[in-house]
Design a protein around this motif. Structure first.
Motif, mmCIF file in Angstrom:
data_model
loop_
_atom_site.group_PDB
_atom_site.id
_atom_site.type_symbol
_atom_site.label_atom_id
_atom_site.label_comp_id
_atom_site.label_asym_id
_atom_site.label_seq_id
_atom_site.Cartn_x
_atom_site.Cartn_y
_atom_site.Cartn_z
ATOM 1 N N HIS A 31 0.925 -1.018 -0.104
ATOM 2 C CA HIS A 31 0.190 0.072 -0.069
ATOM 3 C C HIS A 31 0.818 1.024 0.039
ATOM 4 C CE1 HIS A 31 -3.534 2.448 0.542
ATOM 5 N NE2 HIS A 31 -2.945 3.151 1.497
ATOM 6 N N CYS A 32 0.649 2.046 -0.768
ATOM 7 C CA CYS A 32 1.283 3.659 -0.974
ATOM 8 C C CYS A 32 0.509 4.569 -1.149
ATOM 9 C CB CYS A 32 2.215 3.247 -2.215
ATOM 10 S SG CYS A 32 3.702 2.363 -2.288
ATOM 11 N N GLY A 33 0.990 5.797 -0.578
ATOM 12 C CA GLY A 33 0.127 7.035 -0.604
ATOM 13 C C GLY A 33 0.933 7.764 -1.766
ATOM 14 N N GLY A 34 0.477 9.041 -1.766
ATOM 15 C CA GLY A 34 0.923 9.888 -2.858
ATOM 16 C C GLY A 34 0.018 9.836 -3.961
ATOM 17 N N GLU A 35 0.895 9.907 -5.136
ATOM 18 C CA GLU A 35 0.238 9.639 -6.581
ATOM 19 C C GLU A 35 1.184 8.594 -7.252
ATOM 20 O OE1 GLU A 35 -0.207 13.466 -8.100
ATOM 21 O OE2 GLU A 35 -1.507 14.165 -6.595
ATOM 22 N N GLY A 36 0.329 8.182 -8.287
ATOM 23 C CA GLY A 36 1.242 7.346 -9.411
ATOM 24 C C GLY A 36 0.936 5.818 -9.280
ATOM 25 N N THR A 37 1.760 5.207 -9.872
ATOM 26 C CA THR A 37 1.663 3.703 -9.746
ATOM 27 C C THR A 37 2.912 3.072 -9.193
ATOM 28 O OG1 THR A 37 2.347 3.507 -11.862
ATOM 29 C CG2 THR A 37 0.248 3.527 -11.641
ATOM 30 N N TYR A 38 2.884 1.747 -8.703
ATOM 31 C CA TYR A 38 4.220 1.104 -8.352
ATOM 32 C C TYR A 38 3.878 -0.458 -8.487
ATOM 33 C CZ TYR A 38 0.800 0.442 -4.391
ATOM 34 O OH TYR A 38 -0.403 0.271 -3.633
ATOM 35 N N ILE A 39 4.880 -1.140 -8.338
ATOM 36 C CA ILE A 39 4.752 -2.550 -8.580
ATOM 37 C C ILE A 39 5.293 -3.468 -7.476
ATOM 38 C CG2 ILE A 39 5.855 -4.633 -10.017
ATOM 39 C CD1 ILE A 39 6.647 -2.171 -12.030
ATOM 40 N N LEU A 40 4.256 -4.199 -7.048
ATOM 41 C CA LEU A 40 4.477 -5.301 -5.937
ATOM 42 C C LEU A 40 5.020 -6.527 -6.667
ATOM 43 C CD1 LEU A 40 4.248 -6.462 -3.040
ATOM 44 C CD2 LEU A 40 2.084 -7.306 -3.639
ATOM 45 N N GLU A 41 6.386 -7.073 -6.175
ATOM 46 C CA GLU A 41 6.902 -8.169 -6.744
ATOM 47 C C GLU A 41 7.106 -9.145 -5.358
ATOM 48 O OE1 GLU A 41 9.498 -6.238 -10.350
ATOM 49 O OE2 GLU A 41 10.610 -6.574 -8.422
ATOM 50 N N VAL A 42 6.776 -10.359 -5.889
ATOM 51 C CA VAL A 42 7.040 -11.514 -4.783
ATOM 52 C C VAL A 42 7.768 -12.475 -5.404
ATOM 53 C CG1 VAL A 42 5.722 -13.094 -3.481
ATOM 54 C CG2 VAL A 42 4.693 -10.954 -3.836
ATOM 55 N N ASP A 43 8.975 -13.036 -4.719
ATOM 56 C CA ASP A 43 9.606 -14.081 -5.161
ATOM 57 C C ASP A 43 9.002 -15.205 -4.511
ATOM 58 O OD1 ASP A 43 11.284 -12.188 -6.574
ATOM 59 O OD2 ASP A 43 12.607 -12.151 -4.810
ATOM 60 N N CYS A 44 8.932 -16.361 -5.306
ATOM 61 C CA CYS A 44 8.355 -17.548 -4.568
ATOM 62 C C CYS A 44 9.419 -18.892 -5.161
ATOM 63 C CB CYS A 44 7.070 -18.078 -5.435
ATOM 64 S SG CYS A 44 5.752 -16.804 -5.212
ATOM 65 N N PHE A 45 9.165 -19.910 -4.244
ATOM 66 C CA PHE A 45 9.964 -21.091 -4.375
ATOM 67 C C PHE A 45 9.038 -22.237 -4.175
ATOM 68 C CE2 PHE A 45 12.584 -24.783 -3.744
ATOM 69 C CZ PHE A 45 13.465 -24.515 -4.691
ATOM 70 N N GLY A 46 8.906 -23.092 -5.302
ATOM 71 C CA GLY A 46 8.020 -24.359 -4.931
ATOM 72 C C GLY A 46 7.569 -24.982 -6.382
ATOM 73 N N VAL A 47 6.509 -25.389 -6.572
ATOM 74 C CA VAL A 47 5.943 -25.984 -7.738
ATOM 75 C C VAL A 47 4.966 -24.830 -8.183
ATOM 76 C CG1 VAL A 47 4.414 -27.910 -8.541
ATOM 77 C CG2 VAL A 47 6.075 -28.365 -6.377
ATOM 78 N N SER A 48 5.289 -25.039 -9.710
ATOM 79 C CA SER A 48 4.286 -24.078 -10.582
ATOM 80 C C SER A 48 4.254 -24.762 -11.615
ATOM 81 C CB SER A 48 4.990 -22.842 -10.582
ATOM 82 O OG SER A 48 4.353 -21.889 -11.640
ATOM 83 N N VAL A 49 3.152 -25.535 -12.042
ATOM 84 C CA VAL A 49 2.833 -25.993 -13.335
ATOM 85 C C VAL A 49 2.226 -25.151 -14.492
ATOM 86 C CG1 VAL A 49 2.661 -28.133 -12.317
ATOM 87 C CG2 VAL A 49 0.303 -26.876 -12.457
ATOM 88 N N SER A 50 2.037 -23.824 -14.245
ATOM 89 C CA SER A 50 1.497 -22.891 -14.924
ATOM 90 C C SER A 50 2.553 -22.279 -16.045
ATOM 91 C CB SER A 50 0.972 -21.699 -14.266
ATOM 92 O OG SER A 50 1.837 -21.138 -13.595
#
Length: 112
Positions: A31-50
């Protein structure tokens, strides 16, 4: 001369500020204040069949907006590494960050 400098500078770029990152074992929210856009990035480790390799690291990201009138859902974006039914992902979050530009490869599936 002062007028030319003022015209050349233009309006200041809108930036998010006062960002908070909420983390849990399988994901994160931002969650950010101010104005504009931002990016949330999450690094995962596990199984991903997609997409990509079936076992190992995978990345999730979402663009957040500071203006609730623009898109109220993405003023508090979240990503979770556990999506076994829809994306075939079972993993833990190994890292999370809020950035203004992407730092990881884009997710390879249409849901992210």
């Amino acid at each position: 001369m002062a007028t030319m400098v003022t015209l050349a500078a233009g309006p200041a770029a809108a930036e998010p500020r006062d960002c908070t990152l909420e983390r849990w074992w399988s994901g994160a929210a931002a969650h950010c204040g101010g104005e504009g856009t931002y990016i949330l990035e999450v690094d995962c480790f596990g199984v991903s069949v997609s997409g990509g390799q079936p076992m190992g690291p995978y990345y999730k990201s979402v663009t957040g907006h500071t203006d609730p009138a623009r898109d109220p859902i993405f003023t508090h974006p979240r990503r979770d590494c556990m999506n076994p039914l829809t994306l075939g992902q079972i993993g833990i979050a190994t890292g999370a960050r809020i950035t203004e530009v992407p730092t990881r490869p884009a997710p390879s599936n249409a849901y992210e």
